[in-house]
Design a protein around this motif. Structure first.
Motif, PDB file in Angstrom:
ATOM      1  N   ALA A 134       0.855  -1.186   0.000  1.00 18.45           N
ATOM      2  CA  ALA A 134       0.000   0.000   0.000  1.00 18.45           C
ATOM      3  C   ALA A 134       0.892   1.238   0.000  1.00 18.45           C
ATOM      4  O   ALA A 134       1.177   1.829   1.037  1.00 18.45           O
ATOM      5  N   GLN A 135       1.332   1.636  -1.201  1.00 18.34           N
ATOM      6  CA  GLN A 135       2.282   2.734  -1.329  1.00 18.34           C
ATOM      7  C   GLN A 135       1.563   4.060  -1.519  1.00 18.34           C
ATOM      8  O   GLN A 135       0.814   4.235  -2.477  1.00 18.34           O
ATOM      9  N   ALA A 136       1.805   4.993  -0.623  1.00 20.39           N
ATOM     10  CA  ALA A 136       1.241   6.330  -0.761  1.00 20.39           C
ATOM     11  C   ALA A 136       2.051   7.129  -1.770  1.00 20.39           C
ATOM     12  O   ALA A 136       3.284   7.139  -1.735  1.00 20.39           O
ATOM     13  N   VAL A 137       1.343   7.797  -2.675  1.00 24.89           N
ATOM     14  CA  VAL A 137       1.966   8.619  -3.717  1.00 24.89           C
ATOM     15  C   VAL A 137       1.359  10.012  -3.661  1.00 24.89           C
ATOM     16  O   VAL A 137       0.127  10.165  -3.606  1.00 24.89           O
ATOM     17  N   LEU A 138       2.207  11.032  -3.689  1.00 27.18           N
ATOM     18  CA  LEU A 138       1.741  12.416  -3.651  1.00 27.18           C
ATOM     19  C   LEU A 138       1.291  12.861  -5.043  1.00 27.18           C
ATOM     20  O   LEU A 138       1.630  12.224  -6.048  1.00 27.18           O
ATOM     21  N   PRO A 139       0.549  13.953  -5.147  1.00 20.28           N
ATOM     22  CA  PRO A 139       0.047  14.394  -6.459  1.00 20.28           C
ATOM     23  C   PRO A 139       1.136  14.672  -7.487  1.00 20.28           C
ATOM     24  O   PRO A 139       0.874  14.587  -8.693  1.00 20.28           O
ATOM     25  N   ASP A 140       2.354  15.000  -7.036  1.00 21.86           N
ATOM     26  CA  ASP A 140       3.437  15.260  -7.988  1.00 21.86           C
ATOM     27  C   ASP A 140       4.193  13.997  -8.376  1.00 21.86           C
ATOM     28  O   ASP A 140       5.203  14.062  -9.086  1.00 21.86           O
ATOM     29  N   GLY A 141       3.732  12.830  -7.912  1.00 21.45           N
ATOM     30  CA  GLY A 141       4.379  11.571  -8.258  1.00 21.45           C
ATOM     31  C   GLY A 141       5.431  11.105  -7.272  1.00 21.45           C
ATOM     32  O   GLY A 141       6.041  10.059  -7.470  1.00 21.45           O
ATOM     33  N   THR A 142       5.640  11.861  -6.209  1.00 19.75           N
ATOM     34  CA  THR A 142       6.629  11.469  -5.205  1.00 19.75           C
ATOM     35  C   THR A 142       6.118  10.284  -4.394  1.00 19.75           C
ATOM     36  O   THR A 142       4.985  10.288  -3.917  1.00 19.75           O
ATOM     37  N   LEU A 143       6.982   9.275  -4.242  1.00 17.01           N
ATOM     38  CA  LEU A 143       6.671   8.156  -3.364  1.00 17.01           C
ATOM     39  C   LEU A 143       6.905   8.592  -1.923  1.00 17.01           C
ATOM     40  O   LEU A 143       7.998   9.058  -1.584  1.00 17.01           O
ATOM     41  N   VAL A 144       5.894   8.487  -1.082  1.00 16.63           N
ATOM     42  CA  VAL A 144       6.069   8.839   0.326  1.00 16.63           C
ATOM     43  C   VAL A 144       7.001   7.819   0.951  1.00 16.63           C
ATOM     44  O   VAL A 144       6.719   6.617   0.936  1.00 16.63           O
ATOM     45  N   ASP A 145       8.144   8.278   1.487  1.00 10.69           N
ATOM     46  CA  ASP A 145       9.154   7.329   1.952  1.00 10.69           C
ATOM     47  C   ASP A 145       9.215   7.198   3.469  1.00 10.69           C
ATOM     48  O   ASP A 145      10.096   6.529   4.001  1.00 10.69           O
ATOM     49  N   ASP A 146       8.268   7.814   4.166  1.00 10.66           N
ATOM     50  CA  ASP A 146       8.241   7.684   5.623  1.00 10.66           C
ATOM     51  C   ASP A 146       6.825   7.331   6.047  1.00 10.66           C
ATOM     52  O   ASP A 146       5.879   7.442   5.261  1.00 10.66           O
ATOM     53  N   PHE A 147       6.681   6.890   7.279  1.00  5.03           N
ATOM     54  CA  PHE A 147       5.336   6.705   7.813  1.00  5.03           C
ATOM     55  C   PHE A 147       4.621   8.055   7.791  1.00  5.03           C
ATOM     56  O   PHE A 147       5.237   9.098   8.021  1.00  5.03           O
ATOM     57  N   LEU A 148       3.329   8.016   7.519  1.00  2.09           N
ATOM     58  CA  LEU A 148       2.566   9.255   7.381  1.00  2.09           C
ATOM     59  C   LEU A 148       1.287   9.155   8.200  1.00  2.09           C
ATOM     60  O   LEU A 148       0.488   8.238   8.007  1.00  2.09           O
ATOM     61  N   PHE A 149       1.111  10.109   9.117  1.00  2.00           N
ATOM     62  CA  PHE A 149      -0.089  10.199   9.943  1.00  2.00           C
ATOM     63  C   PHE A 149      -0.755  11.550   9.677  1.00  2.00           C
ATOM     64  O   PHE A 149      -0.078  12.526   9.335  1.00  2.00           O
ATOM     65  N   ALA A 150      -2.051  11.588   9.853  1.00  2.00           N
ATOM     66  CA  ALA A 150      -2.787  12.850   9.735  1.00  2.00           C
ATOM     67  C   ALA A 150      -3.905  12.850  10.771  1.00  2.00           C
ATOM     68  O   ALA A 150      -4.439  11.792  11.123  1.00  2.00           O
ATOM     69  N   GLU A 151      -4.241  14.043  11.232  1.00  2.65           N
ATOM     70  CA  GLU A 151      -5.290  14.169  12.241  1.00  2.65           C
ATOM     71  C   GLU A 151      -6.300  15.209  11.809  1.00  2.65           C
ATOM     72  O   GLU A 151      -5.969  16.182  11.120  1.00  2.65           O
ATOM     73  N   SER A 152      -7.544  14.963  12.189  1.00  2.48           N
ATOM     74  CA  SER A 152      -8.631  15.915  12.014  1.00  2.48           C
ATOM     75  C   SER A 152      -9.570  15.701  13.191  1.00  2.48           C
ATOM     76  O   SER A 152      -9.336  14.802  14.006  1.00  2.48           O
TER      77      SER A 152
END
Length: 417
Positions: free
Chosen positions: A365-383
Motif C-alpha cells: 500500500a504505497q502512498a503517492v503524492l500528487p506530484d508523483g513522489t513516493l512517500v518514503d516515511d510513515f505518514l499520519f494525519a489528524e482531524s
C-alpha cells in the motif's frame, strides 16, 4: 460505498456511545493501536472493525516475514526511529509470548564494484542509526553464505525473521484481554463526523456504531476511508504487487539466512532478495509491479473502478513518467521467468529457473503524492475526532509496537480536547 449523508448524526445530544475508540483495520498496526490504547488508558472502550473474517490477511500476512533493522532509513525519520527500536522490542515481544522468531542477521551484498559507493553509504547510515554493521570481503562473505557471489558485503546483526500473523493475533488477544472488542466481517461503508459530536460508522450490513474518535488503519484502503470521513488525505494509495518465488525444497540449502542486494536509493523497494523464513523455506523476491486492484494478488485480478481511480490520479502518471525505465524492468521480470532468474543469479549463480516455485504474492500500500513522489516515511494525519495512518508499508510490521503507541497517544489526546 454509501454516502455519509445517509447516516444519522454522529452523536446527537444525549445519545449513548457504543465505544470510545473505533479502529478500522485488523492488520498488525490496527491491532497494535488497540492494544496500546487499552494499556495506556485502561477502561477505554475500543472496538476494531475488520472487513475480513480474520486478522492480518493483507500486508501483515503477505510479506517475507523479516524483522528489519532500520539500516535503510534516513536518520531522524520515523522509519529509522521506529524500526530500530521496534526491531529489538518486537524480538522481546515474540520471546515473551512464544511467537516463532529468530534473530539471524542479514547480508547486504555488492555484486560488482559499481555498487560499492552505495554499500559504503549504507554502512555510514547504519552507524548514524546506531545499528551494528560489519564490513565483509569476498572470503568473509563466503563464510556466511558459500553460494552467494559478491565483491563485498555488510553484515547487519539485528535483522531477523518471525511470524507476523502470529504477532498480530497475539496483539489482538492482548487487546481483547484489555477490554477491546474485535468485529470481523464489518466493512466500513459510511462515516459521519460532526464537530463536538464524535463519529458514527455504518458497516456494510447496516450496523451503526458511535464513538468519541476514529482511527483509520485501513492499509490498502486508508485513503478511501479518510475520504469517507470527509478528509482529503493529500495522497493516494497506488498498489504494487510483490511477486515471490520459493526455492525448491531440495535446493533450499543454497541459502543459509537473509541476503539482500544493494538497494536503489530512489525507491522504497529493496530489490529481489533471498529470505530463509521462520519455517525454513527460502523465499525469493519480491518483484514489484503495478497491481490492477488494491487487493490484486494475482496478475489477472482486475477491479475496473479501482484501476480507474489510479489512472485518474495525476500522481500515478507523474510517477510513471519519472520512473518508467525502472518499472519496465520490473514488468519484464514479472512476465519472464528467465529474466527473474537472471536477477536472482546475480546473487546466487547456481540457481536455475527450474529451482523456482511460485509463492503467494503481496500488495504494498504505497502512498503517492500528487506530484508523483513516493512517500518514503510513515505518514499520519489528524482531524477532529480522527487519526489517519496513511503510509505504513514495510517496515511497519517491524515497527508495529512503537507505531501503535504513537497512534494511541494521538487518539487519546484528541479525545481529551
Amino acid at each position: 460505498m454509501s454516502s455519509p449523508e445517509n447516516l444519522a448524526p454522529a452523536q446527537p445530544r444525549g445519545a449513548v456511545l457504543d465505544c470510545d475508540v473505533l479502529v478500522v483495520g485488523a492488520g498488525i498496526v490496527g491491532l497494535s493501536t488497540a492494544y496500546a490504547v487499552t494499556r495506556a488508558a485502561p477502561g477505554t472502550r475500543v472496538v476494531v472493525l475488520e472487513k475480513e473474517g480474520a486478522p492480518a490477511l493483507h500486508q501483515t500476512g503477505r510479506n517475507s516475514g523479516v524483522i528489519h533493522s532500520g539500516i535503510y532509513y534516513r536518520p531522524g525519520s520515523l522509519k529509522a526511529r521506529y524500526a530500530t527500536g521496534g526491531a529489538a522490542e518486537l524480538v522481546k515481544f515474540c520471546a515473551a509470548h512464544d511467537v516463532p522468531h529468530e534473530v539471524t542477521g542479514k547480508l547486504i551484498v555488492a555484486v560488482d564494484r559499481s555498487e560499492l559507493p552505495r554499500l559504503h553509504a549504507l554502512v555510514q547510515r547504519g552507524r548514524e542509526n546506531g545499528i551494528p554493521v560489519r564490513e565483509l570481503g569476498p572470503a568473509q562473505l563466503r563464510e556466511y553464505e558459500p553460494h552467494v557471489r559478491g565483491v563485498a558485503a555488510i553484515h547487519v546483526g539485528t535483522t531477523g525473521v518471525c511470524d507476523f500473523t502470529a504477532v498480530a493475533r497475539t496483539l489482538g488477544r492482548l487487546a481483547e484481554e484489555g477490554g477491546a472488542a474485535l468485529r470481523y466481517g464489518a466493512e466500513v461503508a459510511a462515516v459521519d463526523r460532526r464537530a463536538g459530536r464524535g463519529v458514527a460508522v455504518r458497516t456494510a450490513d447496516g450496523s451503526v456504531l458511535r464513538a468519541r474518535a476514529l482511527v483509520n488503519c485501513a492499509g490498502l484502503h486508508c485513503d478511501r476511508v479518510a475520504r469517507l470521513a470527509g478528509d482529503e488525505p493529500g495522497m493516494r494509495i497506488v498498489p504494487f504487487r510483490g511477486e515471490y518465488f520459493a526455492l525448491a525444497e531440495e535446493r533450499a540449502d543454497l541459502v543459509r539466512g537473509l541476503v539482500y542486494p544493494v538497494p536503489d536509493p530512489a525507491f522504497p523497494f529493496l530489490g529481489v532478495h533471498l529470505t530463509r523464513g521462520i519455517d525454513g523455506g527460502v523465499h525469493i523476491g519480491p518483484n514489484a509491479v503495478p497491481a490492477l486492484a488494491r487487493e490484486g494478488y494475482a496478475p489477472t485480478t482486475l477491479r475496473p473502478r479501482e484501476l480507474a481511480g489510479v489512472l485518474a490520479y495525476p500522481g500515478a502518471w507523474h510517477l510513471a513518467r519519472r520512473h518508467w525505465r525502472y518499472g519496465a524492468g520490473e514488468v519484464h521480470r514479472s512476465l519472464s521467468r528467465h529474466a527473474f532468474t537472471a536477477a536472482v543469479r546475480r546473487l546466487l549463480p547456481e540457481v536455475t529457473s527450474g529451482d523456482l516455485r511460485p509463492a503467494p504474492a503481496g500488495v504494498r500500500a504505497q502512498a503517492v503524492l500528487p506530484d508523483g513522489t513516493l512517500v518514503d516515511d510513515f505518514l499520519f494525519a489528524e482531524s477532529p475526532h480522527t487519526v489517519h495512518v496513511l503510509n505504513a508499508p514495510s517496515p511497519a510490521a517491524t515497527a508495529s509496537l512503537p507505531i501503535g503507541r504513537e497512534v494511541a497517544a494521538r487518539v487519546l489526546a484528541a479525545m481529551a480536547h
